[in-house]
Design an enzyme around this catalytic site. Structure first.
Site, mmCIF file in Angstrom:
data_model
loop_
_atom_site.group_PDB
_atom_site.id
_atom_site.type_symbol
_atom_site.label_atom_id
_atom_site.label_comp_id
_atom_site.label_asym_id
_atom_site.label_seq_id
_atom_site.Cartn_x
_atom_site.Cartn_y
_atom_site.Cartn_z
ATOM 1 N N ARG A 1 -5.062 37.357 49.857
ATOM 2 C CA ARG A 1 -3.832 36.788 50.418
ATOM 3 C C ARG A 1 -3.648 35.304 50.077
ATOM 4 O O ARG A 1 -3.158 34.517 50.888
ATOM 5 C CB ARG A 1 -3.771 36.995 51.937
ATOM 6 N N LYS B 1 0.013 34.132 50.442
ATOM 7 C CA LYS B 1 0.435 33.868 51.816
ATOM 8 C C LYS B 1 -0.111 32.522 52.302
ATOM 9 O O LYS B 1 0.602 31.708 52.874
ATOM 10 C CB LYS B 1 -0.086 34.999 52.709
ATOM 11 N N LYS C 1 15.026 46.195 56.191
ATOM 12 C CA LYS C 1 14.050 47.059 55.532
ATOM 13 C C LYS C 1 14.514 47.483 54.147
ATOM 14 O O LYS C 1 15.664 47.883 53.974
ATOM 15 C CB LYS C 1 13.885 48.343 56.362
ATOM 16 N N ASP D 1 4.038 54.957 73.061
ATOM 17 C CA ASP D 1 5.071 54.214 72.318
ATOM 18 C C ASP D 1 5.417 54.886 70.997
ATOM 19 O O ASP D 1 4.532 55.318 70.264
ATOM 20 C CB ASP D 1 4.556 52.804 71.983
ATOM 21 N N GLU E 1 15.240 48.834 73.730
ATOM 22 C CA GLU E 1 15.829 47.519 73.536
ATOM 23 C C GLU E 1 17.341 47.654 73.617
ATOM 24 O O GLU E 1 17.920 48.542 73.016
ATOM 25 C CB GLU E 1 15.450 47.023 72.134
ATOM 26 N N HIS F 1 12.538 38.369 72.293
ATOM 27 C CA HIS F 1 12.324 37.694 71.020
ATOM 28 C C HIS F 1 12.693 36.214 71.088
ATOM 29 O O HIS F 1 12.413 35.456 70.179
ATOM 30 C CB HIS F 1 13.111 38.395 69.917
ATOM 31 N N CYS G 1 10.994 44.630 75.090
ATOM 32 C CA CYS G 1 9.842 44.953 74.239
ATOM 33 C C CYS G 1 8.604 44.287 74.843
ATOM 34 O O CYS G 1 8.694 43.644 75.897
ATOM 35 C CB CYS G 1 10.095 44.485 72.797
HETATM 36 ZN ZN ZN Z 1 9.171 47.349 71.375
#
Ligand code: ZN
Length: 747
Positions: free
Chosen positions: A17, A20, A111, A587, A653, A682, A714
């Site tokens: 990495r 990164k 995505k 989940d 959400e 968030h 979340c």
């Molecule tokens: Zn979630």
């Protein structure tokens, strides 16, 4: 017959990495721009030479990027978000568009088709398209300076525009605007010596592909008119393409995915749809999974393909961006290593195939084949299962369960809970790392975990929540945690793949049959429950999400692997129930993103996903309450599948887009428990009581009060402790004020 080898893209991250780390160090001002440039140039050189040393006939350039190749393309054509316009087009601008800065928000991330890579969405509002910074040309010239036969890779006009947003023009108008700029960009590359240019058009394999054919033809005919089309290879991947249509375009050739096309591309070729005068880039080695190829079968496929074209390249099915760099840094058992192939090893496979076919030298191919076969015959891949022995639906209907659960849980009107995780503070992360690296003893680590769980149970008591959680402090990642503990999973040390920007994920590898061998979460959950009279929710990840966020097996039907995981999770659900846990959450945040690219396959996917979830969760007694959680709000066509999961409570959400959700729920009479996230975790911002009250009231217009739960949208692991406490206090206070009757004493 002779064939050539090529590649569609190489991972940027570096073996350890380095990419990164360098980029983040630059962001944190720990290194200068010159130091960053040097590190990245070294890495590019390393990648190019590695590919050259594997004898590729042509090495891709332009796949490397400082953040995202779609964003590079935006800068190439000066498609710069309005709020960032007027600045010099350089790497700092690129980073600001990707990450936002003090003045302006970042561009959206989406995505990349059905992968876990995310690209930066180009924004067309008030742009002045023109040929800007030609980074691909720079990189092509650099490869040339290393004496490497390279071909530039560029995202094609149809895909680029289709993935964009903003601007008043139609898709066709935008494409037409770009055509002269593409021609200019191609000409510059051709002048510099490019013999082939790989033009990625994956959008052609989606359901939109057919509608895009007219404008695609127009675009590529324009390229032919400008006499650049004879250098172009239209590259598709991830699904079947329309071979007849591609054959009819005036380009040098095109690329097809022979791994993820469900056999449809070869079928079309055999059907005579392929124009034999075209060059074919045949994606025969899986570019997005980690398995060693069955090279004999691949050789047979190549021999078939070679009868349909005179100019055959073999290559991975997609860019290798989606797999880790090399197996060399892993310490793996031989039996498992035999079966694996990361980016570097895939290049070896291509080379072995080329040698066998072009030179009749089978040595390497035979070695690879022997490894492959040894791996397939290992006992750990050949266990037996009795899927029918496990319930796939609850004993009673929801109405019955609901009464039994309420008798046991005695929850108030508008019960409150959270999604599972509490802050992963620097201290939590440090302790976990210390323990993993044997710097602290098991005992010290467990004592720490207990203290943290205890502290948060007390916090939840003080706040007055109704259903508690233990906080997930022992987990770094909701899939890796289970991967480390279940049989059949391998967690690698350096198996990272880029998710977005500098963020990488390390998906576990499902290399063998999955088995539950010992409790995974019981100790922490039971400890938490021992500290309070309130119910503590057990917290598990579901089979669909575990599979979607792992490298999955391909030697078994997907469904079977998913059901193996479901049985393992079922064991854990039962172990929790047995230990006295009354509420268990499983989940499934990845359920929707696992949808196949083409709608024709959606129903089948959803049916199997629902079945697996139900296998995992249906064996419990009626009085045990099963929760699930998903973190997105547009349920659209999957809402019926969500309902069929038959979870007693789902938390989702909604705080960021109420409108969409309400619309989805108009179509279905959702009659199971549901918690609409009432604030956005968030953001560090603490919601006001008014905001939460409004959110609850709005939800109550759609959903029956007796089904309604109040929760954040979340998990809270990314938030600071003070933020969590403040926000949850507001949440609980709002719920309490709206309660019509109280069955439990309020604090
Ligand atoms: Zn979630």
């Amino acid at each position: 017959m002779t064939i050539k080898t090529t590649n569609l893209g190489f991972p940027r991250l570096g073996r350890k990495r380095e990419w990164k780390k360098a980029i983040e160090n630059y962001w944190n001002q720990a290194i200068t721009k010159a130091e960053l440039d040097e590190t990245l140039l070294n890495l590019q050189r390393e990648n190019l030479l590695l590919q050259k040393n594997h004898h590729l006939d042509s090495v891709p350039v332009g796949d490397f990027s400082l953040y995202d190749h779609i964003l590079d393309t935006s800068l190439l054509f000066n498609i710069i978000p309005e709020r960032f316009q007027g600045r010099e087009v350089d790497d700092d601008l690129l980073f600001d568009i990707a990450r936002g800065n003090k003045e302006h928000v970042a561009s959206a991330l989406i995505k990349w088709f059905n992968t876990n890579y995310h690209y930066i969405v180009p924004e067309w509002d008030n742009v002045t398209p023109k040929l800007g910074r030609h980074i691909i040309l720079e990189r092509f010239n650099y490869a040339k300076s290393l004496n490497i036969n390279a071909h530039p890779v560029i995202v094609g006009p149809i895909t680029f525009v289709k993935l964009s947003k903003g601007g008043d023009q139609s898709l066709e108008e935008k494409v037409r605007t770009l055509l002269p700029l593409y021609i200019e960009a191609f000409e510059a590359l051709i002048q510099a010596g490019a013999e082939l240019i790989q033009v990625d058009e994956p959008v052609l394999v989606t359901d939109d592909g057919e509608d895009l054919e007219a404008i695609t033809r127009e675009a590529y005919e324009a390229f032919a008119g400008a006499e650049v089309a004879q250098k172009l290879i239209i590259q598709t991947y991830f699904e079947r393409a329309n071979v007849k249509f591609l054959s009819s375009l005036p380009v040098k050739g095109f690329g097809l995915d022979f791994v993820h096309d469900r056999g449809e591309n070869l079928k079309q070729i055999k059907n005579g749809d392929f124009d034999a005068s075209k060059t074919l880039f045949a994606g025969i080695i899986d570019g997005r999974n980690v398995w060693a190829a069955d090279v004999q079968a691949k050789k047979a496929l190549i021999e078939t393909l070679a009868t349909y074209t005179d100019d055959l390249y073999i290559n991975p099915s997609s860019s290798l961006l989606h797999v880790p760099v090399s197996l060399d840094d892993e310490t793996l058992d031989e039996t498992v290593r035999d079966g694996l192939s990361f980016a570097t090893e895939k290049l070896e496979e291509l080379d072995a195939l080329k040698r066998a076919i072009n030179e009749g030298n089978h040595e390497k191919l035979d070695t690879l084949q022997a490894q492959y076969e040894r791996f397939q015959n290992q006992d750990f891949k050949n266990l037996t299962y009795d899927f029918d022995s496990v319930r796939a639906s609850r004993e009673s209907k929801f109405e019955t369960r609901k009464v039994l659960q309420q008798e046991r849980l005695n929850l108030p009107d508008l019960p409150t809970t959270t999604i599972g995780s509490f802050p992963q503070s620097p201290e939590v992360r440090k302790k976990r790392a210390d323990w993993k690296n044997n710097r602290i003893s098991n005992e010290e680590y467990e004592t720490f975990l207990k203290a943290e769980i205890g502290r948060w149970i007390e916090i939840q008591e003080d706040i007055g929540l109704d259903v508690f959680v233990h906080g997930e402090f022992e987990r770094n990642d909701m899939v890796e945690f289970f991967g480390e503990k279940l049989q059949g999973f391998l967690v690698t040390k350096f198996g990272w793949v880029q998710s977005y920007g500098s963020r990488a994920v390390k998906p576990p590898i499902i290399y063998g049959d999955v088995k539950w061998t010992a409790p995974l979460t019981v100790k922490e959950t039971v400890y938490a429950q021992s500290l309070t009279d309130k119910p503590v929710k057990g917290m598990l990840t579901g089979p669909v999400t575990i599979l979607n966020w792992s490298f999955e097996r391909v030697d078994l039907p997907r469904e079977e692997v998913q059901n193996q995981i479901a049985l393992a999770i079922n064991e854990e659900v039962l172990a929790l129930e047995e230990a006295g846990i009354k509420v268990i959450q499983v989940d499934e945040p990845a359920l929707r993103e696992g949808l196949p690219l083409r709608k024709a396959y959606h129903e089948d996917y959803l049916r199997k996903a629902v079945h697996s979830f139900k296998l995992a969760t249906s064996s419990v007694a009626d009085h045990t309450q099963i929760h699930t959680h998903m973190c997105y709000s547009q349920f659209g066509q999957i809402i019926h599948a969500i309902h069929e999961l038959d979870a007693d409570v789902i938390s989702i959400e909604t705080s960021r887009s109420h409108g969409d959700l309400i619309k989805d729920f108009e179509d279905i009479n959702y009659d199971l428990g549901i918690g609409l996230g009432v604030y956005d975790i968030h953001s560090p911002r603490i919601p006001t009581e008014d905001e939460i009250t409004i959110a609850i009231q709005r939800g109550l217009q759609q959903i029956d009060r007796s089904l309604f739960w109040v929760n954040p949208d979340c998990g809270l692991k990314t938030r600071k402790e003070a933020e969590v406490k403040d926000a949850l206090n507001v949440l609980v206070n709002s719920a309490k004020k709206l309660r019509q009757h109280t069955t439990t004493p309020t604090a």
